[in-house]
Design an enzyme around this catalytic site. Sequence first.
Site, mmCIF file in Angstrom:
data_model
loop_
_atom_site.group_PDB
_atom_site.id
_atom_site.type_symbol
_atom_site.label_atom_id
_atom_site.label_comp_id
_atom_site.label_asym_id
_atom_site.label_seq_id
_atom_site.Cartn_x
_atom_site.Cartn_y
_atom_site.Cartn_z
ATOM 1 N N GLY A 86 4.520 5.517 6.558
ATOM 2 C CA GLY A 86 4.794 4.724 7.765
ATOM 3 C C GLY A 86 6.285 4.511 7.970
ATOM 4 O O GLY A 86 6.800 4.658 9.077
ATOM 5 N N ALA B 124 0.860 -1.194 0.000
ATOM 6 C CA ALA B 124 0.000 0.000 0.000
ATOM 7 C C ALA B 124 0.892 1.238 0.000
ATOM 8 O O ALA B 124 2.032 1.191 0.471
ATOM 9 C CB ALA B 124 -0.910 0.009 1.224
ATOM 10 N N PHE B 125 0.345 2.362 -0.484
ATOM 11 C CA PHE B 125 1.154 3.590 -0.496
ATOM 12 C C PHE B 125 1.556 4.007 0.909
ATOM 13 O O PHE B 125 2.484 4.769 1.105
ATOM 14 C CB PHE B 125 0.427 4.731 -1.229
ATOM 15 C CG PHE B 125 -0.732 5.324 -0.473
ATOM 16 C CD1 PHE B 125 -0.532 6.202 0.582
ATOM 17 C CD2 PHE B 125 -2.044 5.016 -0.819
ATOM 18 C CE1 PHE B 125 -1.595 6.749 1.280
ATOM 19 C CE2 PHE B 125 -3.113 5.556 -0.128
ATOM 20 C CZ PHE B 125 -2.888 6.431 0.934
ATOM 21 N N LYS B 126 0.843 3.483 1.910
ATOM 22 C CA LYS B 126 1.130 3.873 3.288
ATOM 23 C C LYS B 126 2.509 3.440 3.759
ATOM 24 O O LYS B 126 2.999 3.905 4.783
ATOM 25 C CB LYS B 126 0.054 3.322 4.214
ATOM 26 C CG LYS B 126 -1.278 3.956 3.910
ATOM 27 C CD LYS B 126 -2.367 3.481 4.831
ATOM 28 C CE LYS B 126 -3.677 4.169 4.505
ATOM 29 N NZ LYS B 126 -4.213 3.743 3.186
ATOM 30 N N ASP B 127 3.141 2.540 3.011
ATOM 31 C CA ASP B 127 4.520 2.180 3.351
ATOM 32 C C ASP B 127 5.443 3.406 3.303
ATOM 33 O O ASP B 127 6.371 3.501 4.096
ATOM 34 C CB ASP B 127 5.047 1.107 2.387
ATOM 35 C CG ASP B 127 4.509 -0.280 2.720
ATOM 36 O OD1 ASP B 127 4.339 -0.585 3.920
ATOM 37 O OD2 ASP B 127 4.252 -1.060 1.785
#
Length: 281
Positions: free
Chosen positions: A102, A96-99
């Site tokens: 995060g 996910a782009f949240k990597d």
Amino acid sequence: MSRSVLCRKLNKGLVSSRAFFSPLNVPKLNDEQLAKLLQCDFITRSSYILSAYIGDEMPLEQVTECVKQAFNFPLVVRPIEENIASLELYHGPTLAFKDFGGRFMAQILAQIASNQPITILTATSGDTGAAVAHAFYRLKNVQVIILYPKNKITPLQEKLFCTLGENIHTIAIKGDFDDGQRLVKQAFDDEELKRLLCLTSANSINISRLLAQICYYFEAVAQLAVENRQQLVISVPSGNFGNLTAGLFAKAMGLPVKRFIAATNVNDTVPRYLSEGKGVA
Ligand SMILES: *Cc1c(COP(=O)(O)O)cnc(C)c1O
């Protein structure tokens, strides 16, 4: 802003249940700076962008180190048809782009936190939990607590963050994402609890996650041929609108984007808020 102020801001993430941090001044790039920046490789450019926000509180080399560790997977602009391409942000460890956000948050916290143990408390509807869990997994002095709605995330997402163990603690709650978010906000409004556990949020509006996400908008433009950079419209799959906000910061810095489209699905808290004028918490 002193180093300790930065530290406190990154640590805190949310000001209170009703506000979040935002840069007062957006660093502006002139045409020459922009052209130069777009020629840099992703790591060099991202370090420069993030350093422009962090200022003299952390030397560029240290920011670069964090960026290198955090953004250690490819991102690709994949042509779909003439004049339409997709920015693939899912090549990180949790898909996910949240990597991006995060992992940058985890790296920067590891750099600035002293030896004081901290607790990351976050609610997730799926992807955030996985990205945050993996980003902080086995980091010294960090405990991670993730609330997620029971039976409302995919089995893959559940496996991605509920199977790590060690410093990653997960709690399935009855209700939906907003119920989890409400519990998190409640914890943050409890001054004593916050102080005792050194509570830190990792939700999508955490400033360090937001700033990290600016970088891939620049990379999207950098990967386009110069003649294709005019009239660029970017459609952003949106939930909390953190991703969209990062895009708006990129545009405010001078990135040539004609307009953004905020695309939402049934997770429509923001459009509902805009049309009904009512908050969720
Ligand atoms: C998190 C996420 C979103 C929503 O992003 P926001 O920053 O909350 O708007 C949309 N799509 C995917 C795949 C996500 O992981």
